[in-house]
Enzyme design. Structure first.
Site, PDB file in Angstrom:
ATOM      1  N   ASP A 181     -88.385  18.776-104.932  1.00 29.55           N
ATOM      2  CA  ASP A 181     -88.300  17.945-103.715  1.00 29.55           C
ATOM      3  C   ASP A 181     -89.564  18.012-102.858  1.00 29.55           C
ATOM      4  O   ASP A 181     -89.511  17.855-101.636  1.00 29.55           O
ATOM      5  CB  ASP A 181     -87.085  18.355-102.863  1.00 29.55           C
ATOM      6  CG  ASP A 181     -85.794  18.221-103.638  1.00 29.55           C
ATOM      7  OD1 ASP A 181     -85.720  17.339-104.514  1.00 29.55           O
ATOM      8  OD2 ASP A 181     -84.859  19.001-103.369  1.00 29.55           O
ATOM      9  N   LYS A 198     -92.729  14.276-104.857  1.00 31.06           N
ATOM     10  CA  LYS A 198     -93.376  13.755-106.073  1.00 31.06           C
ATOM     11  C   LYS A 198     -93.253  12.234-106.155  1.00 31.06           C
ATOM     12  O   LYS A 198     -94.222  11.531-106.442  1.00 31.06           O
ATOM     13  CB  LYS A 198     -92.762  14.416-107.327  1.00 31.06           C
ATOM     14  CG  LYS A 198     -92.951  15.918-107.366  1.00 31.06           C
ATOM     15  CD  LYS A 198     -92.219  16.561-108.531  1.00 31.06           C
ATOM     16  CE  LYS A 198     -90.721  16.555-108.418  1.00 31.06           C
ATOM     17  NZ  LYS A 198     -90.155  17.398-107.351  1.00 31.06           N
ATOM     18  N   GLY A 220     -84.157  13.737-107.957  1.00 38.62           N
ATOM     19  CA  GLY A 220     -83.965  12.642-107.002  1.00 38.62           C
ATOM     20  C   GLY A 220     -85.313  12.403-106.365  1.00 38.62           C
ATOM     21  O   GLY A 220     -85.790  13.235-105.590  1.00 38.62           O
ATOM     22  N   HIS A 221     -85.988  11.338-106.758  1.00 44.34           N
ATOM     23  CA  HIS A 221     -87.347  11.065-106.271  1.00 44.34           C
ATOM     24  C   HIS A 221     -87.300   9.885-105.304  1.00 44.34           C
ATOM     25  O   HIS A 221     -86.890   8.785-105.669  1.00 44.34           O
ATOM     26  CB  HIS A 221     -88.278  10.769-107.456  1.00 44.34           C
ATOM     27  CG  HIS A 221     -88.492  11.969-108.343  1.00 44.34           C
ATOM     28  ND1 HIS A 221     -89.328  11.980-109.418  1.00 44.34           N
ATOM     29  CD2 HIS A 221     -87.969  13.220-108.272  1.00 44.34           C
ATOM     30  CE1 HIS A 221     -89.321  13.186-109.975  1.00 44.34           C
ATOM     31  NE2 HIS A 221     -88.491  13.958-109.298  1.00 44.34           N
ATOM     32  N   GLN A 272     -88.292  18.367-110.790  1.00 45.35           N
ATOM     33  CA  GLN A 272     -88.053  19.736-110.299  1.00 45.35           C
ATOM     34  C   GLN A 272     -89.385  20.339-109.855  1.00 45.35           C
ATOM     35  O   GLN A 272     -90.262  19.601-109.442  1.00 45.35           O
ATOM     36  CB  GLN A 272     -87.351  20.605-111.371  1.00 45.35           C
ATOM     37  CG  GLN A 272     -85.913  20.207-111.653  1.00 45.35           C
ATOM     38  CD  GLN A 272     -85.759  19.009-112.552  1.00 45.35           C
ATOM     39  OE1 GLN A 272     -86.275  18.985-113.640  1.00 45.35           O
ATOM     40  NE2 GLN A 272     -85.011  17.998-112.120  1.00 45.35           N
TER      41      GLN A 272
HETATM   42  P1  GDP Z   1     -89.231  14.647-104.950  1.00 42.99           P
HETATM   43  O1  GDP Z   1     -87.997  15.074-105.644  1.00 42.99           O
HETATM   44  O2  GDP Z   1     -90.351  15.621-105.133  1.00 42.99           O
HETATM   45  O3  GDP Z   1     -89.656  13.239-105.277  1.00 42.99           O
HETATM   46  O4  GDP Z   1     -88.892  14.677-103.383  1.00 42.99           O
HETATM   47  P2  GDP Z   1     -87.538  14.117-102.698  1.00 42.99           P
HETATM   48  O5  GDP Z   1     -87.585  12.652-102.684  1.00 42.99           O
HETATM   49  O6  GDP Z   1     -86.347  14.765-103.275  1.00 42.99           O
HETATM   50  O7  GDP Z   1     -87.673  14.741-101.248  1.00 42.99           O
HETATM   51  C1  GDP Z   1     -88.768  14.468-100.428  1.00 42.99           C
HETATM   52  C2  GDP Z   1     -88.227  13.862 -99.126  1.00 42.99           C
HETATM   53  O8  GDP Z   1     -89.222  13.893 -98.151  1.00 42.99           O
HETATM   54  C3  GDP Z   1     -87.851  12.398 -99.271  1.00 42.99           C
HETATM   55  O9  GDP Z   1     -86.807  12.113 -98.379  1.00 42.99           O
HETATM   56  C4  GDP Z   1     -89.118  11.677 -98.862  1.00 42.99           C
HETATM   57  O10 GDP Z   1     -88.873  10.370 -98.361  1.00 42.99           O
HETATM   58  C5  GDP Z   1     -89.600  12.576 -97.772  1.00 42.99           C
HETATM   59  N1  GDP Z   1     -91.055  12.645 -97.604  1.00 42.99           N
HETATM   60  C6  GDP Z   1     -92.043  12.596 -98.534  1.00 42.99           C
HETATM   61  N2  GDP Z   1     -93.241  12.804 -97.952  1.00 42.99           N
HETATM   62  C7  GDP Z   1     -93.005  12.992 -96.644  1.00 42.99           C
HETATM   63  C8  GDP Z   1     -93.844  13.299 -95.517  1.00 42.99           C
HETATM   64  O11 GDP Z   1     -95.048  13.452 -95.624  1.00 42.99           O
HETATM   65  N3  GDP Z   1     -93.214  13.430 -94.303  1.00 42.99           N
HETATM   66  C9  GDP Z   1     -91.879  13.288 -94.146  1.00 42.99           C
HETATM   67  N4  GDP Z   1     -91.370  13.446 -92.938  1.00 42.99           N
HETATM   68  N5  GDP Z   1     -91.074  13.018 -95.178  1.00 42.99           N
HETATM   69  C10 GDP Z   1     -91.625  12.888 -96.403  1.00 42.99           C
HETATM   70  P1  IMO Z   2     -86.525  16.920-108.051  1.00 39.04           P
HETATM   71  O1  IMO Z   2     -87.155  16.311-109.280  1.00 39.04           O
HETATM   72  C1  IMO Z   2     -84.631  20.402-106.264  1.00 39.04           C
HETATM   73  C2  IMO Z   2     -82.057  22.820-108.836  1.00 39.04           C
HETATM   74  C3  IMO Z   2     -80.571  22.834-108.536  1.00 39.04           C
HETATM   75  C4  IMO Z   2     -80.212  24.217-109.043  1.00 39.04           C
HETATM   76  C5  IMO Z   2     -81.097  24.388-110.270  1.00 39.04           C
HETATM   77  C6  IMO Z   2     -80.429  24.019-111.576  1.00 39.04           C
HETATM   78  O2  IMO Z   2     -85.837  15.951-107.175  1.00 39.04           O
HETATM   79  O3  IMO Z   2     -87.499  17.798-107.342  1.00 39.04           O
HETATM   80  P2  IMO Z   2     -79.587  21.795-112.745  1.00 39.04           P
HETATM   81  O4  IMO Z   2     -78.896  20.586-112.205  1.00 39.04           O
HETATM   82  O5  IMO Z   2     -80.926  21.499-113.333  1.00 39.04           O
HETATM   83  O6  IMO Z   2     -78.706  22.571-113.657  1.00 39.04           O
HETATM   84  O7  IMO Z   2     -79.826  22.740-111.463  1.00 39.04           O
HETATM   85  O8  IMO Z   2     -82.207  23.517-110.061  1.00 39.04           O
HETATM   86  N1  IMO Z   2     -82.631  21.478-109.043  1.00 39.04           N
HETATM   87  C7  IMO Z   2     -83.418  20.869-108.152  1.00 39.04           C
HETATM   88  N2  IMO Z   2     -83.803  21.242-106.910  1.00 39.04           N
HETATM   89  N3  IMO Z   2     -85.099  19.266-106.795  1.00 39.04           N
HETATM   90  C8  IMO Z   2     -84.757  18.885-108.041  1.00 39.04           C
HETATM   91  O9  IMO Z   2     -85.338  17.830-108.660  1.00 39.04           O
HETATM   92  C9  IMO Z   2     -83.843  19.676-108.764  1.00 39.04           C
HETATM   93  N4  IMO Z   2     -83.263  19.588-109.989  1.00 39.04           N
HETATM   94  C10 IMO Z   2     -82.535  20.693-110.144  1.00 39.04           C
HETATM   95  O10 IMO Z   2     -80.327  22.677-107.175  1.00 39.04           O
HETATM   96  O11 IMO Z   2     -80.623  25.185-108.099  1.00 39.04           O
HETATM   97 MG    MG Z   3     -85.961  15.420-105.224  1.00 37.22          MG
END
Ligand code: GDP
Ligand code: IMO
Ligand code: MG
Length: 424
Positions: free
Chosen positions: A13, A16, A40-41, A223
């Site tokens: 998270d 990415k 979840g991207h 991840q």
């Molecule tokens: P990913 O899994 O690495 O793609 O990241 P996620 O989407 O799960 O979580 C990142 C969260 O932070 C999302 O809600 C993005 O919209 C938000 N986000 C990304 N970059 C920034 C930033 O620079 N500032 C803020 N406030 N939110 C951001």
């Molecule tokens: P993105 O790509 C954050 C975590 C879960 C759990 C562990 C194992 O959005 O960054 P699983 O479902 O793979 O058996 O879970 O890994 N986990 C993540 N945490 N971002 C993710 O993906 C994750 N995918 C799995 O919360 O601790």
């Molecule tokens: Mg994510």
């Protein structure tokens, strides 16, 4: 042409999806190489927020191909729901997306096994997203899995039934776990029909021919390094190689074909699910970061655990991945802090540790912090890093000096446009 990689250096998270979307205009192909719908991207532009789970984050840009590589595990029901969400935006996904024939399929019974296993672990549970990731990779390495290429075989149904029978006998280990497979099997089979409408490819040939033809490719990690099956905080990890090496096995590219490796991290740190997190803040400061950063999972909605940046963990991740540049995300979340902390090393049993310890799960790890002056002003409207407050510039330089890798992007908001180039 070499293939670039973008991946997470923390526990996922990091942002990415946002940065892949920002960088996509520089590339011809965006390729996912591991993970599945546990990811979840999030991408945000033109006032709309999109969350992708299996589809690569290049899907919204014209003229770019998106590849779901052999290292990815696909739940066809979730995949279909993601494709359906693209319909209102008139995205011709059939023309922009190809899937590896060697990618493995997540069955409804894999999800049941994930749920039963987690329930049986009680307080020791991994905190899985319960998408069936672990059981699907277990069947892959156990040589029992079903792959995308199998859906074209006349024996597909028989192979499916054989695997489900195996899973049912495994579920007998959990007598308290009640389930009804008939509820989900119908929808799963329907989604397989729709998967057949997409283009399945021999992805290792697809990608290597593209490299040969001089196409530019970005591999999108899912991840983060600290969730890697080999190098993460085992057993509190996911079941795939989330690191640069995973690109080689998850796409079929040789190590000599890897170019730039962009490591991405938050200006602080988060983790969702169980497991060690040395710099976690279980106090009002952690709560403030969660609130300002809206730190709730993009896949499960669970609150994310929050803490300060951890240099030993980041240095470890940079080493494993060979990161050549860094993106620092969510700097704006720290806009209202007088002071920011950075963990420089740990103390364990009175001894100094500069690296991430093997036994971190069982040890009492005390992070040692350095305090850095906060910038204490709004950064979300910045359009150039040159105009950033001096304290933010110092924070970035401080981290660059500690991490010995340049931070080339600083992100100050979720939108595509809230991205600053830090030219060196
Ligand atoms: P990913 O899994 O690495 O793609 O990241 P996620 O989407 O799960 O979580 C990142 C969260 O932070 C999302 O809600 C993005 O919209 C938000 N986000 C990304 N970059 C920034 C930033 O620079 N500032 C803020 N406030 N939110 C951001
Ligand atoms: P993105 O790509 C954050 C975590 C879960 C759990 C562990 C194992 O959005 O960054 P699983 O479902 O793979 O058996 O879970 O890994 N986990 C993540 N945490 N971002 C993710 O993906 C994750 N995918 C799995 O919360 O601790
Ligand atoms: Mg994510």
């Amino acid at each position: 042409m070499k293939l670039d990689v973008l991946l997470g250096l923390q526990w996922g998270d990091e942002g990415k999806g946002k940065i892949v979307d920002v960088l996509t205009p520089k590339y011809d192909i965006i390729a996912r190489f591991q993970g599945g719908p546990n990811a979840g991207h999030t991408l945000e532009f033109e006032g709309i927020k999109h969350v992708l789970h299996t589809i690569p984050s290049g899907i919204f840009r014209d003229g770019v191909m998106n590849l779901v590589g052999n290292g990815v595990v696909i739940d066809p029901v979730i995949f279909q729901a993601e494709l359906d969400k693209l319909e209102p935006f008139n995205i011709d996904y059939k023309a922009r997306l190809v899937i590896s024939k060697k990618a493995h399929l997540i069955l409804p019974s894999h999800r049941l096994l994930d749920a039963a296993s987690e329930a049986s672990k009680g307080k020791d549970k991994i905190g899985s997203t319960l998408k069936g990731i672990g059981p699907t990779y277990m069947d892959k390495t156990g040589r029992n899995g079903l792959r995308v290429g199998d859906i074209y075989s006349p024996n597909f149904k028989a192979k499916y039934n054989a695997l489900v029978e195996k899973h049912k006998s495994m579920l007998e280990r959990y007598p308290d776990f009640k389930y009804d497979l008939s509820e989900t099997e119908g929808a799963w089979m329907d989604s397989i029909e729709r998967l057949r409408e997409l283009t399945a490819v021999d992805s290792e040939h697809y990608i290597n021919e593209a490299i040969k033809a001089g196409k530019s490719i970005l591999a999108e990690g899912a991840q983060g390094t600290m969730l890697d099956i080999d190098f993460g905080t085992y057993p509190f990890v996911t079941s795939s190689n989330t690191v640069t090496a995973g690109t080689c096995t998850g796409l079929g590219v040789a190590p000599t074909r890897i170019g730039n490796v962009i490591g991405i991290f938050k200006a602080y740190c988060t983790r969702v699910g169980s497991g060690p997190f040395p710099t976690e803040l279980e106090d009002a400061v952690g709560e403030k970061i969660r609130k300002e950063g809206f730190e709730f999972g993009a896949t499960t909605g669970r609150p994310r655990r929050c803490g300060w940046v951890d240099i030993p963990a980041l240095k470890y991740a940079i080493m494993i991945n060979g990161a050549s540049e860094l993106s620092m995300m969510k700097a704006d979340v720290l806009d209202n802090f007088e002071s920011i902390r950075v963990c420089t090393h740990y103390m364990i049993d009175g001894e100094r540790y500069d690296h991430f310890p093997y036994d971190v799960t069982d040890m009492e790890v005390t992070p040692v912090y350095e305090d850095i002056k906060g910038w204490n002003c709004d950064t979300t409207k910045l359009t150039s890093f040159d105009d950033a407050p001096v304290e933010l510039k110092s924070y970035v330089s401080y981290l660059e000096q500690k991490l010995e890798v340049p931070i080339t992007i600083v992100s100050v908001g979720p939108d595509r446009t809230q991205t600053l180039d830090n030219k060196h």
